[in-house]
Structure formats: structure tokens, C-alpha cells
Design an enzyme around this catalytic site. Structure first.
Site, PDB file in Angstrom:
ATOM      1  N   HIS A 142       0.819  -1.213   0.000  1.00 52.08           N
ATOM      2  CA  HIS A 142       0.000   0.000   0.000  1.00 52.08           C
ATOM      3  C   HIS A 142       0.852   1.261   0.000  1.00 52.08           C
ATOM      4  CE1 HIS A 142       0.558  -0.378   4.473  1.00 52.08           C
ATOM      5  NE2 HIS A 142       0.623   0.941   4.375  1.00 52.08           N
ATOM      6  N   ASP A 173       0.485  -7.617   1.216  1.00 49.80           N
ATOM      7  CA  ASP A 173       0.867  -6.226   1.479  1.00 49.80           C
ATOM      8  C   ASP A 173       2.381  -6.051   1.533  1.00 49.80           C
ATOM      9  OD1 ASP A 173       0.536  -3.554   1.856  1.00 49.80           O
ATOM     10  OD2 ASP A 173      -0.334  -3.667   3.859  1.00 49.80           O
ATOM     11  N   SER A 251       4.823   2.121   8.132  1.00 48.24           N
ATOM     12  CA  SER A 251       4.538   1.020   7.222  1.00 48.24           C
ATOM     13  C   SER A 251       5.764   0.687   6.379  1.00 48.24           C
ATOM     14  CB  SER A 251       3.380   1.390   6.300  1.00 48.24           C
ATOM     15  OG  SER A 251       2.193   1.580   7.039  1.00 48.24           O
TER      16      SER A 251
END
Length: 563
Positions: A142, A173, A251
Site C-alpha cells: 500500500h 501487502d 509502514s
């Protein structure tokens, strides 16, 4: 405040001078220093103690982290961070792979699923990543979704290097990047991976979260290991829950164990009014699967699934009715995906007893390390696309074994479009589109599971594709014109057939319309709605709108309502 040297010999108001408690000698832990007088307070103020910051740091007793660092360095090994307070110098010594953590800058240009001939305004984001062997960089999928440009910056550098995206694993992911500039790889040691941690093991998450531009370190422990819901990929895979803070920008950053090995990638957190400091990490088994998949196939093929909906067999009457013996355990097959390779082997009401020799319990779990259990889908996710697995089932009180080839999931309503722009087809102002989760999110917002029409949610949650190329085609909207008066309110209505022929997908609909030789073009919609297009002058001309909406061709519409 008096100077301590002069105040130590004075007596005020008949009070005796106070004596500080003994403190240990820094050079000898067993030695005890002699008592020393302290200044006496005046006018109700407490005595202040003046000391040099450097002396204060040297005099502070070594924390458990400092003792571990000193012992490790003395033995010639690498020191690593643990949970607990630590100074910046300690953290630098503790995490030797910190230089391998990079900041990821990405420019995104997302497609507009509601107006598929347009794209949304581009925006920028920053996240984290880290260097692994083979001149590659790992980050979250993402973080680079719908990317236009990706750049990387190393710690302590002022240069941003242009990166190339090698693979994007939407389900897990994870994304794999590389940099062609040789200067980027100079002086950096790649991160090494460790084994799956145990509960209460210390972890240190390193990244570039919001709140500053420099690198950030947060520490915690592993609080849970189970099958988690991956929000970005709409899948369920193995995951770690930690109590370290994972904020926006973290992230893609690595999570280190107490030996300096990477045990996961930070990727999401739980935001709830009743929860605090709950973060989630992609563990090494999932990361290794992604890397090996790319290595073996030259791209990302995905995580396979068994392709069945199953039911727990915890009720004793249900087990008895299904012909199970007291020593038999398993789960009941409710439905089988028509597109799954095992659709010809497994049947509804089969009892899956084991997968690859591992017995499945009545609640759908299998043994997982010492004293732990986990959902049996974990065993399936460890396989690669195209591999085979031995499945033992109970059917009509007889045990059967099948060698099943595993494949990825084909959903009627796709969970993602894997970075591709959406497909659409326009005839006389009627916009036809294929329904997907990004389409629903664009139409009804992030809470589409509550705000979308029930008819679409039922198909999204329960409908199964009958063929690998089947799509749910709808009339997305009607671009108002004189030729489609009366159809303005048709929105997100499914197209079932064209001229009596079922519509399989968007491409199939466009082909049938372009090749139609009949006088009328008849579109059968759901709820017995029918739409006719009358060919006034030759073959009707479809229009693909790119960037702007052209004038509609003057085709006359004839509306008929079927009984």
C-alpha cells in the site's frame, strides 16, 4: 542557595545537618561510599543538587539494556535493542542494521472508478523500507499502490534515489523494489531474517513515522500470533500482534528481535476507542513466501487457497449425523468454489479430516508450536500456486484421499485490480463497468460494507464465480442526453443478458454489442428491467471517453417494461 561546601558546616535553628544515604561505588559494585553531608534548605525550599550532565550520565547505574550492550560488545558480537528505555547512543549500538532502513517517497495517481475515463489528483506519501540481499528493498504494497514515481533515501543522506518496482504482493501487502544507481548500495549491509518469534519476545520497530523527519525506534513485545485480516489485501494470513506503537509512516519498516534479526514488517495498527498501542507485523514466513515466489516465477503469483467454505463440527449431534466416529475430527464443506481446481474432487457435506497429514480439529485449528493452535488455512498459505496437497475427507462414512492442486482465489467481486486502471464500456451514454471492491469504495466510501446496496453486498459476500473470467457487470450511471430520457435514475444495476444471451463479463458484453446485426439492442437488467436501443442509422457506435465527455451520437431509445 548556598554553596554545598560552605553549608555543610553550618547549623540552622538547632537542626542537625542531614546526611545522604550511602550510594554504591561505580568502580566497585560491592564497595559503599562514606556518608556525605548535603546542603540544608532555607525558607522552605528543597535543596537543589548541581551536577554536570556528562558526570550524571557516567554516574547513572547501567540499565539492563546498557549492561547487555556492554557485555555483547565485549564478547565481540552485535548488540540489539530490547524493550525498555534507552538513549539514542544505546539504540545506535543496539541496532547495527539501522543504516539499512530507508525512507520511501511515492507519488500516487489513483484511478477514478466512478469516472473511469479520469484519474484522481496525484498525491505524495512517505513510508519506510529496508534493504535485503540481492540489491533489493522491501516495503508495503500500500506504500507504492498506483505509483507514478518512487524514490528512496538512506539514513543520514540528502540524496533521493529513483527506485524501480519489481513486484507488488497485494494480498500479503509486500512490495519489492530496487535501485539502479550503484552509489545507493555502498556502505550498507543488508538486513538478515530471523525465525518466527515466540510470545513475549522483545521486538524493535524501526522506521520513519509522522512527527519528524529522522529515523524512529519503538520497542515492545509480541503479544499474539494468529491468522490476521490483512486490510489492504482483503485476505487472512499469519500475523504478529505487538504492543509497540505503529503510526502512519512506519509502514514497511522492519521489526528486529533481540539478536538483530528481522522478524517482520510493520504494516497496520488497530484504531479503537477501547484499544491502545496495538500494532501488527507481517512475520517472516509470509515474507519468505513472497520472496521465494518472486524468485521461482519471476513475479508474484499469490497465496493459494483451498477454495471451500467450511463449517465447524463442534456439535456432537452434527458429528453423529454426518457419520463421524468418536475419534474422528474435522470440518464440514459447505460450498465449493466452482473455479477452484478441487471442485471436481470435494463435494458439499464432505468432512475434511486432515491436510498434508496434519489432523484438523472440529473448530478448524491445527497444532502450532508448543501449546498453541492456529487455523488450518495457515497450512494452505504455506503452499505455492500450482503445488499439490494431500487432503483426507470423510464421505458417506468412508475415508477418501485426494491429491489436490492449489490455486489462487477467483472472486466474482474482485478485492483489488492490482494497480491496473478500471475497464469500462459506454454505449449512447450508458456507462457499463465491472464491480470490484475499489469500485464499491469509490461509489459508497470506506464504509461501503454498510452503505452499499444490499443487492451488491450479497453478491460481494456470498456469490461465487462460475468461470474464471466471470464478472459482475452493471450500468454504473447514465450520462444525461436527449437520447436516454427516462433512464437517468439507473445506477449500479446489474446487466443479466444482451439480446437473450447471458453477459459473462464486460469484454463479452462489448463484443456482443459491436457484432449485433439485429434492429434492436436489448439489455436485460435485474428486477425484470429491460432497455432497448433502436438502430436509427446503421450500426450503433460505442464511445470510449478519454479525458473528456464527447457529444453523444443521436440514437433513439425505446423503453419497454416486461410483465
Amino acid at each position: 542557595m548556598d554553596d554545598p561546601s560552605s553549608a555543610s558546616n553550618k547549623r540552622k535553628r538547632g537542626r542537625k545537618p542531614k546526611v545522604s544515604p550511602p550510594s554504591p561505588d561505580r568502580s566497585s559494585p560491592s564497595a559503599v561510599a562514606a556518608p556525605a553531608p548535603v546542603p540544608v534548605a532555607r525558607r522552605g525550599r528543597k535543596p537543589r543538587r548541581h551536577e554536570d550532565p556528562a558526570d550524571a550520565d557516567a554516574a547513572r547505574p547501567p540499565s539492563p539494556l546498557r549492561r547487555r550492550v556492554l557485555n555483547t560488545v565485549a564478547n565481540g558480537g552485535d548488540a540489539v535493542a530490547e524493550a525498555g528505555p534507552a538513549s539514542w547512543d544505546e539504540v545506535v549500538r543496539v541496532v547495527p542494521c539501522m543504516d539499512a532502513v530507508v525512507k520511501v517517497f511515492c507519488v500516487h495517481t489513483e484511478p477514478n472508478f466512478s469516472l473511469p475515463w479520469q484519474r484522481k489528483r496525484q498525491y505524495s506519501s512517505s513510508s519506510s523500507g529496508f534493504i535485503i540481499s540481492g540489491r533489493r528493498v522491501l516495503t508495503n504494497a500500500h506504500s507504492v499502490e498506483h505509483y507514478t514515481q518512487v524514490k528512496l533515501k538512506k539514513r543520514g543522506s540528502d540524496t533521493k534515489y529513483l527506485a524501480t518496482v519489481l513486484a507488488i504482493g497485494t494480498e500479503c501487502d509486500i512490495a519489492l523494489l530496487t535501485v539502479n544507481d550503484d552509489e545507493f548500495w555502498e556502505g550498507v549491509s543488508p538486513v538478515e531474517f530471523g525465525t518466527l518469534p515466540a510470545l513475549q519476545d522483545a521486538v524493535t520497530v524501526v522506521g520513519y513515522p509522522i512527527g519528524g523527519d529522522t529515523i524512529s525506534v519503538t520497542s515492545g513485545v509480541v503479544s499474539r500470533i494468529e491468522i490476521l485480516s490483512y486490510v489492504h489485501g482483503s485476505t487472512e494470513l499469519l500475523g504478529l500482534q505487538i504492543d509497540a506503537a505503529i503510526n502512519s509512516g512506519n509502514s514497511g519498516g522492519p521489526a528486529f528481535n533481540d539478536r538483530g534479526k528481522c522478524v517482520g514488517i510493520a504494516f497496520q495498527s488497530l484504531k479503537h476507542e477501547d484499544a491502545e498501542n496495538i500494532g501488527y507485523v507481517i512475520p517472516t514466513p509470509v515474507i519468505t513466501h513472497f520472496i521465494e515466489d518472486y524468485k521461482n516465477s519471476g513475479g508474484y503469483t499469490g497465496f493459494p487457497i483451498l477454495g471451500v467454505e467450511w463449517q465447524k463440527m463442534e456439535n456432537p449431534d452434527l458429528r453423529k449425523a454426518m457419520g463421524m466416529k468418536p475419534d474422528q475430527k474435522g470440518v464440514r464443506v459447505r460450498r465449493v468454489e466452482p473455479t477452484a481446481p478441487e471442485s471436481g474432487c470435494l463435494q458439499p457435506s464432505d468432512i475434511i479430516l486432515s491436510f498434508d497429514g496434519v489432523d484438523i480439529a472440529n473448530d478448524g485449528t491445527v497444532p502450532f508450536r508448543h501449546g498453541e493452535r492456529i487455523g488450518f488455512s495457515y497450512l494452505v498459505s504455506q503452499k505455492y500456486t500450482g503445488e499439490k496437497a494431500l487432503v483426507k475427507v470423510l464421505r458417506d462414512s468412508k475415508v477418501h484421499e485426494f491429491k489436490i492442486r492449489l490455486a489462487t482465489h477467483k472472486r466474482l467481486v474482485a478485492a483489488h485490480v492490482k494497480g491496473r486502471p478500471p475497464s469500462y464500456y459506454i454505449v449512447a451514454g450508458f456507462v457499463f463497468a465491472a464491480v470490484s471492491v475499489p469500485y464499491l469504495r469509490s461509489e459508497y466510501g470506506k464504509d461501503y460494507e454498510y452503505d452499499a446496496p444490499v443487492k451488491l453486498l450479497v453478491k460481494h459476500l456470498h456469490a461465487m464465480a462460475e468461470s474464471p473470467d466471470e464478472q459482475l457487470v452493471v450500468v454504473s450511471q447514465v450520462l444525461v442526453s436527449d437520447i436516454n430520457i427516462g433512464y437517468e435514475e439507473i445506477v449500479n444495476t446489474q446487466v443479466l443478458a444482451f439480446n437473450g444471451q447471458p453477459v459473462k463479463n464486460l469484454k463479452n458484453l462489448a463484443t456482443m454489442v459491436e457484432n449485433c446485426k439485429d434492429e434492436f439492442l436489448k439489455f436485460d437488467l435485474e428486477y425484470d428491467q429491460v432497455k432497448y436501443l433502436h438502430l436509427v442509422s446503421g450500426q450503433i457506435r460505442s464511445q470510449i471517453f478519454k479525458g473528456c465527455v464527447p457529444k453523444l451520437s443521436p440514437h433513439r431509445l425505446v423503453v419497454l417494461i416486461m410483465p
